[in-house]
Scaffold this motif. Sequence first.
Motif, PDB file in Angstrom:
ATOM      1  N   SER A  12       0.845  -1.190   0.000  1.00  0.00           N
ATOM      2  CA  SER A  12       0.000   0.000   0.000  1.00  0.00           C
ATOM      3  C   SER A  12       0.881   1.241   0.000  1.00  0.00           C
ATOM      4  O   SER A  12       1.366   1.656   1.045  1.00  0.00           O
ATOM      5  CB  SER A  12      -0.921   0.013   1.220  1.00  0.00           C
ATOM      6  OG  SER A  12      -1.737   1.169   1.205  1.00  0.00           O
ATOM      7  N   ILE A  13       1.085   1.830  -1.182  1.00  0.00           N
ATOM      8  CA  ILE A  13       1.925   3.021  -1.231  1.00  0.00           C
ATOM      9  C   ILE A  13       1.119   4.312  -1.270  1.00  0.00           C
ATOM     10  O   ILE A  13       1.675   5.384  -1.088  1.00  0.00           O
ATOM     11  CB  ILE A  13       2.923   2.972  -2.405  1.00  0.00           C
ATOM     12  CG1 ILE A  13       2.202   2.825  -3.744  1.00  0.00           C
ATOM     13  CG2 ILE A  13       3.938   1.875  -2.212  1.00  0.00           C
ATOM     14  CD1 ILE A  13       3.108   3.010  -4.944  1.00  0.00           C
ATOM     15  N   ASP A  14      -0.190   4.210  -1.491  1.00  0.00           N
ATOM     16  CA  ASP A  14      -1.024   5.410  -1.572  1.00  0.00           C
ATOM     17  C   ASP A  14      -1.829   5.679  -0.306  1.00  0.00           C
ATOM     18  O   ASP A  14      -2.258   6.804  -0.075  1.00  0.00           O
ATOM     19  CB  ASP A  14      -1.995   5.299  -2.751  1.00  0.00           C
ATOM     20  CG  ASP A  14      -1.273   5.246  -4.088  1.00  0.00           C
ATOM     21  OD1 ASP A  14      -0.219   5.887  -4.216  1.00  0.00           O
ATOM     22  OD2 ASP A  14      -1.759   4.562  -4.992  1.00  0.00           O
ATOM     23  N   THR A  15      -2.044   4.637   0.488  1.00  0.00           N
ATOM     24  CA  THR A  15      -2.867   4.762   1.684  1.00  0.00           C
ATOM     25  C   THR A  15      -2.130   4.174   2.872  1.00  0.00           C
ATOM     26  O   THR A  15      -1.555   3.089   2.774  1.00  0.00           O
ATOM     27  CB  THR A  15      -4.197   3.987   1.498  1.00  0.00           C
ATOM     28  OG1 THR A  15      -4.839   4.471   0.307  1.00  0.00           O
ATOM     29  CG2 THR A  15      -5.117   4.169   2.679  1.00  0.00           C
ATOM     30  N   ALA A  16      -2.165   4.894   4.001  1.00  0.00           N
ATOM     31  CA  ALA A  16      -1.517   4.382   5.214  1.00  0.00           C
ATOM     32  C   ALA A  16      -2.302   3.189   5.748  1.00  0.00           C
ATOM     33  O   ALA A  16      -3.533   3.200   5.769  1.00  0.00           O
ATOM     34  CB  ALA A  16      -1.443   5.476   6.268  1.00  0.00           C
ATOM     35  N   ILE A  17      -1.576   2.144   6.147  1.00  0.00           N
ATOM     36  CA  ILE A  17      -2.181   0.968   6.767  1.00  0.00           C
ATOM     37  C   ILE A  17      -1.464   0.714   8.085  1.00  0.00           C
ATOM     38  O   ILE A  17      -0.346   1.167   8.296  1.00  0.00           O
ATOM     39  CB  ILE A  17      -2.118  -0.275   5.846  1.00  0.00           C
ATOM     40  CG1 ILE A  17      -0.679  -0.583   5.425  1.00  0.00           C
ATOM     41  CG2 ILE A  17      -3.015  -0.091   4.634  1.00  0.00           C
ATOM     42  CD1 ILE A  17      -0.528  -1.841   4.575  1.00  0.00           C
ATOM     43  N   ASN A  28       3.336   1.026   2.828  1.00  0.00           N
ATOM     44  CA  ASN A  28       4.196  -0.153   2.760  1.00  0.00           C
ATOM     45  C   ASN A  28       4.465  -0.475   1.296  1.00  0.00           C
ATOM     46  O   ASN A  28       3.551  -0.765   0.537  1.00  0.00           O
ATOM     47  CB  ASN A  28       3.527  -1.348   3.455  1.00  0.00           C
ATOM     48  CG  ASN A  28       4.438  -2.547   3.543  1.00  0.00           C
ATOM     49  OD1 ASN A  28       5.628  -2.424   3.749  1.00  0.00           O
ATOM     50  ND2 ASN A  28       3.874  -3.724   3.394  1.00  0.00           N
ATOM     51  N   GLU A  29       5.744  -0.436   0.913  1.00  0.00           N
ATOM     52  CA  GLU A  29       6.101  -0.689  -0.479  1.00  0.00           C
ATOM     53  C   GLU A  29       6.384  -2.157  -0.772  1.00  0.00           C
ATOM     54  O   GLU A  29       6.926  -2.493  -1.817  1.00  0.00           O
ATOM     55  CB  GLU A  29       7.296   0.174  -0.877  1.00  0.00           C
ATOM     56  CG  GLU A  29       8.535  -0.070  -0.070  1.00  0.00           C
ATOM     57  CD  GLU A  29       9.656   0.918  -0.366  1.00  0.00           C
ATOM     58  OE1 GLU A  29      10.807   0.464  -0.432  1.00  0.00           O
ATOM     59  OE2 GLU A  29       9.382   2.104  -0.528  1.00  0.00           O
ATOM     60  N   PHE A  30       6.018  -3.024   0.154  1.00  0.00           N
ATOM     61  CA  PHE A  30       6.237  -4.464  -0.002  1.00  0.00           C
ATOM     62  C   PHE A  30       4.974  -5.234   0.337  1.00  0.00           C
ATOM     63  O   PHE A  30       4.052  -4.705   0.926  1.00  0.00           O
ATOM     64  CB  PHE A  30       7.350  -4.949   0.951  1.00  0.00           C
ATOM     65  CG  PHE A  30       8.647  -4.226   0.789  1.00  0.00           C
ATOM     66  CD1 PHE A  30       9.507  -4.547  -0.242  1.00  0.00           C
ATOM     67  CD2 PHE A  30       9.014  -3.214   1.667  1.00  0.00           C
ATOM     68  CE1 PHE A  30      10.720  -3.885  -0.398  1.00  0.00           C
ATOM     69  CE2 PHE A  30      10.215  -2.543   1.516  1.00  0.00           C
ATOM     70  CZ  PHE A  30      11.063  -2.876   0.478  1.00  0.00           C
TER      71      PHE A  30
END
Length: 85
Positions: A12-17, A28-30
């Motif tokens: 998730s690179i566009d929304t915080a999780i 998270n880029e993974f």
Amino acid sequence: WPVSGEIVMDFSIDTAIYDVTLDQYRTNEFVSIAANVGDSVKASGNGTVEFVGVDAERGNMVVINHNDGWNTTYCQLQDGILVKE
């Protein structure tokens, strides 16, 4: 898939999780997959190993270039990585 296990944090690179380990929301880029100590990790596709080493945040890691514009990064690996650049 490179290893069998539960996905513990989605890409998730566009929304915080929520990151349970850090107890915070972040991108998270993974794709984070839990595995057991000793489980084999396999390349997700054919390619060239571009990096084998240690990163301060990611621990033992391997980066594979798949020669199609994509790289895969394998992090938090146990000692004794069997591939070489």
